[in-house]
Design a protein around this motif. Structure first.
Motif, PDB file in Angstrom:
ATOM      1  N   ALA A 148     -14.034 -29.713  23.432  1.00 38.29           N
ATOM      2  CA  ALA A 148     -13.625 -31.034  23.889  1.00 38.29           C
ATOM      3  C   ALA A 148     -13.454 -31.006  25.402  1.00 38.29           C
ATOM      4  O   ALA A 148     -13.389 -29.942  26.009  1.00 38.29           O
ATOM      5  CB  ALA A 148     -12.325 -31.449  23.219  1.00 38.29           C
ATOM      6  N   PHE A 149     -13.384 -32.175  25.988  1.00 38.05           N
ATOM      7  CA  PHE A 149     -13.224 -32.293  27.422  1.00 38.05           C
ATOM      8  C   PHE A 149     -11.895 -32.976  27.729  1.00 38.05           C
ATOM      9  O   PHE A 149     -11.632 -34.071  27.224  1.00 38.05           O
ATOM     10  CB  PHE A 149     -14.377 -33.101  28.017  1.00 38.05           C
ATOM     11  N   TYR A 150     -11.090 -32.317  28.544  1.00 33.77           N
ATOM     12  CA  TYR A 150      -9.779 -32.829  28.908  1.00 33.77           C
ATOM     13  C   TYR A 150      -9.546 -32.636  30.400  1.00 33.77           C
ATOM     14  O   TYR A 150     -10.143 -31.760  31.013  1.00 33.77           O
ATOM     15  CB  TYR A 150      -8.659 -32.047  28.188  1.00 33.77           C
ATOM     16  N   ILE A 151      -8.658 -33.452  30.945  1.00 29.70           N
ATOM     17  CA  ILE A 151      -8.087 -33.170  32.257  1.00 29.70           C
ATOM     18  C   ILE A 151      -6.573 -33.191  32.080  1.00 29.70           C
ATOM     19  O   ILE A 151      -6.047 -33.780  31.125  1.00 29.70           O
ATOM     20  CB  ILE A 151      -8.546 -34.129  33.372  1.00 29.70           C
ATOM     21  N   PHE A 152      -5.887 -32.558  32.994  1.00 31.17           N
ATOM     22  CA  PHE A 152      -4.436 -32.375  32.895  1.00 31.17           C
ATOM     23  C   PHE A 152      -3.817 -32.741  34.249  1.00 31.17           C
ATOM     24  O   PHE A 152      -3.309 -31.885  34.967  1.00 31.17           O
ATOM     25  CB  PHE A 152      -4.167 -30.911  32.526  1.00 31.17           C
ATOM     26  N   PRO A 153      -3.887 -34.037  34.625  1.00 28.91           N
ATOM     27  CA  PRO A 153      -3.397 -34.421  35.953  1.00 28.91           C
ATOM     28  C   PRO A 153      -1.872 -34.465  36.040  1.00 28.91           C
ATOM     29  O   PRO A 153      -1.183 -34.605  35.019  1.00 28.91           O
ATOM     30  CB  PRO A 153      -3.974 -35.825  36.137  1.00 28.91           C
ATOM     31  N   GLN A 154      -1.400 -34.355  37.267  1.00 28.08           N
ATOM     32  CA  GLN A 154       0.029 -34.537  37.505  1.00 28.08           C
ATOM     33  C   GLN A 154       0.340 -36.026  37.379  1.00 28.08           C
ATOM     34  O   GLN A 154      -0.413 -36.877  37.854  1.00 28.08           O
ATOM     35  CB  GLN A 154       0.422 -34.044  38.888  1.00 28.08           C
ATOM     36  N   ALA A 155       1.436 -36.328  36.737  1.00 31.24           N
ATOM     37  CA  ALA A 155       1.820 -37.716  36.508  1.00 31.24           C
ATOM     38  C   ALA A 155       2.361 -38.349  37.776  1.00 31.24           C
ATOM     39  O   ALA A 155       3.119 -37.709  38.518  1.00 31.24           O
ATOM     40  CB  ALA A 155       2.875 -37.791  35.414  1.00 31.24           C
ATOM     41  N   PRO A 156       1.980 -39.592  38.040  1.00 33.23           N
ATOM     42  CA  PRO A 156       2.612 -40.317  39.146  1.00 33.23           C
ATOM     43  C   PRO A 156       4.122 -40.341  38.926  1.00 33.23           C
ATOM     44  O   PRO A 156       4.584 -40.566  37.812  1.00 33.23           O
ATOM     45  CB  PRO A 156       2.014 -41.722  39.039  1.00 33.23           C
ATOM     46  N   GLY A 157       4.872 -40.055  39.945  1.00 35.68           N
ATOM     47  CA  GLY A 157       6.319 -39.996  39.815  1.00 35.68           C
ATOM     48  C   GLY A 157       6.815 -38.635  39.358  1.00 35.68           C
ATOM     49  O   GLY A 157       8.017 -38.382  39.347  1.00 35.68           O
ATOM     50  N   GLY A 158       5.901 -37.745  38.939  1.00 33.18           N
ATOM     51  CA  GLY A 158       6.269 -36.383  38.590  1.00 33.18           C
ATOM     52  C   GLY A 158       6.849 -36.163  37.211  1.00 33.18           C
ATOM     53  O   GLY A 158       7.188 -35.051  36.847  1.00 33.18           O
ATOM     54  N   ASP A 159       6.959 -37.215  36.401  1.00 33.89           N
ATOM     55  CA  ASP A 159       7.529 -37.075  35.054  1.00 33.89           C
ATOM     56  C   ASP A 159       6.482 -37.507  34.033  1.00 33.89           C
ATOM     57  O   ASP A 159       6.290 -38.703  33.789  1.00 33.89           O
ATOM     58  CB  ASP A 159       8.794 -37.916  34.930  1.00 33.89           C
ATOM     59  N   GLY A 160       5.795 -36.527  33.463  1.00 33.31           N
ATOM     60  CA  GLY A 160       4.733 -36.819  32.506  1.00 33.31           C
ATOM     61  C   GLY A 160       5.218 -37.551  31.275  1.00 33.31           C
ATOM     62  O   GLY A 160       4.535 -38.445  30.773  1.00 33.31           O
ATOM     63  N   ALA A 187       7.751 -39.672  30.983  1.00 37.16           N
ATOM     64  CA  ALA A 187       8.021 -41.076  31.319  1.00 37.16           C
ATOM     65  C   ALA A 187       6.719 -41.842  31.545  1.00 37.16           C
ATOM     66  O   ALA A 187       6.576 -42.992  31.105  1.00 37.16           O
ATOM     67  CB  ALA A 187       8.908 -41.159  32.560  1.00 37.16           C
ATOM     68  N   PHE A 188       5.759 -41.192  32.216  1.00 37.88           N
ATOM     69  CA  PHE A 188       4.486 -41.857  32.471  1.00 37.88           C
ATOM     70  C   PHE A 188       3.737 -42.128  31.167  1.00 37.88           C
ATOM     71  O   PHE A 188       3.174 -43.207  30.982  1.00 37.88           O
ATOM     72  CB  PHE A 188       3.619 -41.035  33.428  1.00 37.88           C
ATOM     73  N   VAL A 189       3.754 -41.167  30.254  1.00 38.99           N
ATOM     74  CA  VAL A 189       3.093 -41.363  28.967  1.00 38.99           C
ATOM     75  C   VAL A 189       3.748 -42.504  28.200  1.00 38.99           C
ATOM     76  O   VAL A 189       3.060 -43.328  27.584  1.00 38.99           O
ATOM     77  CB  VAL A 189       3.095 -40.049  28.147  1.00 38.99           C
ATOM     78  N   GLN A 190       5.060 -42.593  28.228  1.00 45.02           N
ATOM     79  CA  GLN A 190       5.744 -43.697  27.547  1.00 45.02           C
ATOM     80  C   GLN A 190       5.282 -45.037  28.105  1.00 45.02           C
ATOM     81  O   GLN A 190       4.997 -45.969  27.357  1.00 45.02           O
ATOM     82  CB  GLN A 190       7.266 -43.556  27.682  1.00 45.02           C
ATOM     83  N   LYS A 191       5.181 -45.121  29.427  1.00 42.60           N
ATOM     84  CA  LYS A 191       4.712 -46.350  30.073  1.00 42.60           C
ATOM     85  C   LYS A 191       3.257 -46.636  29.687  1.00 42.60           C
ATOM     86  O   LYS A 191       2.889 -47.784  29.437  1.00 42.60           O
ATOM     87  CB  LYS A 191       4.855 -46.214  31.583  1.00 42.60           C
ATOM     88  N   ALA A 192       2.436 -45.597  29.626  1.00 39.90           N
ATOM     89  CA  ALA A 192       1.034 -45.778  29.239  1.00 39.90           C
ATOM     90  C   ALA A 192       0.933 -46.303  27.807  1.00 39.90           C
ATOM     91  O   ALA A 192       0.160 -47.236  27.537  1.00 39.90           O
ATOM     92  CB  ALA A 192       0.285 -44.451  29.370  1.00 39.90           C
ATOM     93  N   ILE A 193       1.712 -45.731  26.909  1.00 42.64           N
ATOM     94  CA  ILE A 193       1.689 -46.177  25.509  1.00 42.64           C
ATOM     95  C   ILE A 193       2.122 -47.632  25.408  1.00 42.64           C
ATOM     96  O   ILE A 193       1.548 -48.410  24.642  1.00 42.64           O
ATOM     97  CB  ILE A 193       2.548 -45.253  24.630  1.00 42.64           C
ATOM     98  N   GLU A 194       3.117 -48.033  26.189  1.00 43.09           N
ATOM     99  CA  GLU A 194       3.552 -49.435  26.206  1.00 43.09           C
ATOM    100  C   GLU A 194       2.432 -50.360  26.677  1.00 43.09           C
ATOM    101  O   GLU A 194       2.454 -51.555  26.404  1.00 43.09           O
ATOM    102  CB  GLU A 194       4.769 -49.599  27.120  1.00 43.09           C
TER     103      GLU A 194
END
Length: 68
Positions: free
Chosen positions: A3-15, A17-24
């Motif tokens: 599979a192909f993935y990337i693992f970027p640093q989350a804006p704001g530094g909290d992955g 919290a960023f994922v929660q916002k993305a899911i919303e």
């Protein structure tokens, strides 16, 4: 067999919290804390059609602007 993935640093530094916002915003990405002790990143899979990736990139860019 892979599979192909990337693992970027989350804006704001909290992955997490960023994922929660993305899911919303109807974007499923996975918090980096699932894969390591660091909470600073998130994982993106490229195992979807190009149009889905482009929509996801647009959402990530929009959310990233909220953190800057």
């Amino acid at each position: 067999g892979g599979a192909f993935y990337i693992f970027p640093q989350a804006p704001g530094g909290d992955g997490d919290a960023f994922v929660q916002k993305a899911i919303e915003n109807n974007l499923l990405v996975i918090p980096g804390s699932v894969f390591s002790d660091r909470k600073t990143n998130f994982r993106i899979s490229f195992a979807v059609p190009d149009e889905v990736i482009l929509r996801g990139v647009d959402t990530i860019n929009r959310l990233a602007k909220e953190y800057s």
